[in-house]
Scaffold this motif. Structure first.
Motif, PDB file in Angstrom:
ATOM      1  N   ILE A  17      52.330  -5.446  55.124  1.00 40.22           N
ATOM      2  CA  ILE A  17      53.374  -4.731  54.397  1.00 40.22           C
ATOM      3  C   ILE A  17      53.423  -5.201  52.945  1.00 40.22           C
ATOM      4  CG2 ILE A  17      55.878  -4.390  54.237  1.00 40.22           C
ATOM      5  CD1 ILE A  17      54.529  -2.760  56.427  1.00 40.22           C
ATOM      6  N   SER A  18      53.258  -6.505  52.727  1.00 39.19           N
ATOM      7  CA  SER A  18      53.266  -7.035  51.359  1.00 39.19           C
ATOM      8  C   SER A  18      52.104  -6.484  50.546  1.00 39.19           C
ATOM      9  CB  SER A  18      53.189  -8.564  51.392  1.00 39.19           C
ATOM     10  OG  SER A  18      54.280  -9.095  52.087  1.00 39.19           O
ATOM     11  N   VAL A  19      50.933  -6.399  51.157  1.00 40.61           N
ATOM     12  CA  VAL A  19      49.760  -5.849  50.468  1.00 40.61           C
ATOM     13  C   VAL A  19      49.981  -4.378  50.127  1.00 40.61           C
ATOM     14  CG1 VAL A  19      47.348  -5.182  50.866  1.00 40.61           C
ATOM     15  CG2 VAL A  19      48.093  -7.502  51.358  1.00 40.61           C
ATOM     16  N   LEU A  20      50.601  -3.652  51.036  1.00 42.65           N
ATOM     17  CA  LEU A  20      50.870  -2.241  50.782  1.00 42.65           C
ATOM     18  C   LEU A  20      51.832  -2.053  49.619  1.00 42.65           C
ATOM     19  CD1 LEU A  20      50.331   0.637  51.818  1.00 42.65           C
ATOM     20  CD2 LEU A  20      52.362   0.379  53.231  1.00 42.65           C
ATOM     21  N   PHE A  21      52.913  -2.839  49.573  1.00 42.82           N
ATOM     22  CA  PHE A  21      53.870  -2.728  48.478  1.00 42.82           C
ATOM     23  C   PHE A  21      53.279  -3.203  47.160  1.00 42.82           C
ATOM     24  CE2 PHE A  21      57.457  -2.753  51.680  1.00 42.82           C
ATOM     25  CZ  PHE A  21      57.759  -1.422  51.476  1.00 42.82           C
ATOM     26  N   LEU A  22      52.481  -4.255  47.203  1.00 43.20           N
ATOM     27  CA  LEU A  22      51.820  -4.725  45.996  1.00 43.20           C
ATOM     28  C   LEU A  22      50.881  -3.655  45.440  1.00 43.20           C
ATOM     29  CD1 LEU A  22      51.294  -7.094  44.029  1.00 43.20           C
ATOM     30  CD2 LEU A  22      49.450  -7.779  45.566  1.00 43.20           C
ATOM     31  N   GLY A  23      50.136  -3.004  46.313  1.00 43.95           N
ATOM     32  CA  GLY A  23      49.253  -1.921  45.890  1.00 43.95           C
ATOM     33  C   GLY A  23      50.025  -0.743  45.320  1.00 43.95           C
ATOM     34  N   HIS A  24      51.191  -0.463  45.883  1.00 45.55           N
ATOM     35  CA  HIS A  24      52.019   0.625  45.362  1.00 45.55           C
ATOM     36  C   HIS A  24      52.513   0.308  43.951  1.00 45.55           C
ATOM     37  CE1 HIS A  24      54.774   3.987  45.399  1.00 45.55           C
ATOM     38  NE2 HIS A  24      55.739   3.172  45.013  1.00 45.55           N
ATOM     39  N   ILE A  25      52.917  -0.920  43.722  1.00 41.54           N
ATOM     40  CA  ILE A  25      53.400  -1.331  42.399  1.00 41.54           C
ATOM     41  C   ILE A  25      52.267  -1.260  41.372  1.00 41.54           C
ATOM     42  CG2 ILE A  25      54.262  -3.295  41.072  1.00 41.54           C
ATOM     43  CD1 ILE A  25      55.865  -4.072  43.609  1.00 41.54           C
ATOM     44  N   ASN A  37      42.198   8.275  42.592  1.00 40.92           N
ATOM     45  CA  ASN A  37      42.700   8.307  43.964  1.00 40.92           C
ATOM     46  C   ASN A  37      42.297   7.058  44.767  1.00 40.92           C
ATOM     47  OD1 ASN A  37      44.193   9.396  45.988  1.00 40.92           O
ATOM     48  ND2 ASN A  37      42.570  10.768  46.720  1.00 40.92           N
ATOM     49  N   ILE A  38      42.532   5.890  44.196  1.00 42.12           N
ATOM     50  CA  ILE A  38      42.258   4.630  44.861  1.00 42.12           C
ATOM     51  C   ILE A  38      43.463   4.306  45.757  1.00 42.12           C
ATOM     52  CG2 ILE A  38      41.685   2.201  44.541  1.00 42.12           C
ATOM     53  CD1 ILE A  38      39.606   4.121  43.395  1.00 42.12           C
ATOM     54  N   PRO A  39      43.256   4.076  47.055  1.00 36.22           N
ATOM     55  CA  PRO A  39      44.385   3.849  47.967  1.00 36.22           C
ATOM     56  C   PRO A  39      45.137   2.544  47.664  1.00 36.22           C
ATOM     57  CG  PRO A  39      42.358   4.259  49.182  1.00 36.22           C
ATOM     58  CD  PRO A  39      41.988   4.129  47.744  1.00 36.22           C
ATOM     59  N   GLU A  40      46.412   2.546  47.984  1.00 35.09           N
ATOM     60  CA  GLU A  40      47.259   1.389  47.702  1.00 35.09           C
ATOM     61  C   GLU A  40      46.839   0.130  48.466  1.00 35.09           C
ATOM     62  OE1 GLU A  40      50.953   3.155  48.634  1.00 35.09           O
ATOM     63  OE2 GLU A  40      51.098   4.198  46.717  1.00 35.09           O
ATOM     64  N   PRO A  41      46.456   0.205  49.746  1.00 31.70           N
ATOM     65  CA  PRO A  41      46.026  -1.028  50.431  1.00 31.70           C
ATOM     66  C   PRO A  41      44.762  -1.642  49.822  1.00 31.70           C
ATOM     67  CG  PRO A  41      46.579   0.630  52.044  1.00 31.70           C
ATOM     68  CD  PRO A  41      46.589   1.305  50.707  1.00 31.70           C
ATOM     69  N   ILE A  42      43.894  -0.810  49.274  1.00 31.82           N
ATOM     70  CA  ILE A  42      42.687  -1.338  48.639  1.00 31.82           C
ATOM     71  C   ILE A  42      43.046  -2.062  47.362  1.00 31.82           C
ATOM     72  CG2 ILE A  42      40.472  -0.698  47.611  1.00 31.82           C
ATOM     73  CD1 ILE A  42      40.605  -0.333  50.642  1.00 31.82           C
ATOM     74  N   VAL A  43      43.947  -1.493  46.571  1.00 28.95           N
ATOM     75  CA  VAL A  43      44.358  -2.122  45.321  1.00 28.95           C
ATOM     76  C   VAL A  43      45.124  -3.407  45.603  1.00 28.95           C
ATOM     77  CG1 VAL A  43      45.805  -1.828  43.273  1.00 28.95           C
ATOM     78  CG2 VAL A  43      44.421   0.061  44.097  1.00 28.95           C
ATOM     79  N   GLY A  44      45.995  -3.400  46.574  1.00 22.90           N
ATOM     80  CA  GLY A  44      46.793  -4.578  46.894  1.00 22.90           C
ATOM     81  C   GLY A  44      45.988  -5.694  47.521  1.00 22.90           C
ATOM     82  N   GLY A  45      44.941  -5.326  48.213  1.00 20.05           N
ATOM     83  CA  GLY A  45      44.135  -6.341  48.900  1.00 20.05           C
ATOM     84  C   GLY A  45      43.212  -7.005  47.957  1.00 20.05           C
TER      85      GLY A  45
END
Length: 45
Positions: A17-25, A37-45
């Motif tokens: 969940i933290s990785v998902l929110f970090l990617g969203h930010i 169109n880079i997904p949020e979990p990829i960016v957060g991870g």
């Protein structure tokens, strides 16, 4: 010298969940990531 870190289900869920929110930010701050169109979990991870 093998050290194993054991992570339970609650901890792994909170990390995901933290990785998902970090990617969203990060995606909301950098428009180039939304453009390509880079997904949020990829960016957060």
């Amino acid at each position: 010298m093998n050290n194993t870190i054991s992570v339970g289900t609650l901890e792994s869920f909170l990390i995901a969940i933290s990785v998902l929110f970090l990617g969203h930010i990060i995606n909301s701050k950098l428009p180039v990531l939304r453009k390509y169109n880079i997904p949020e979990p990829i960016v957060g991870g």
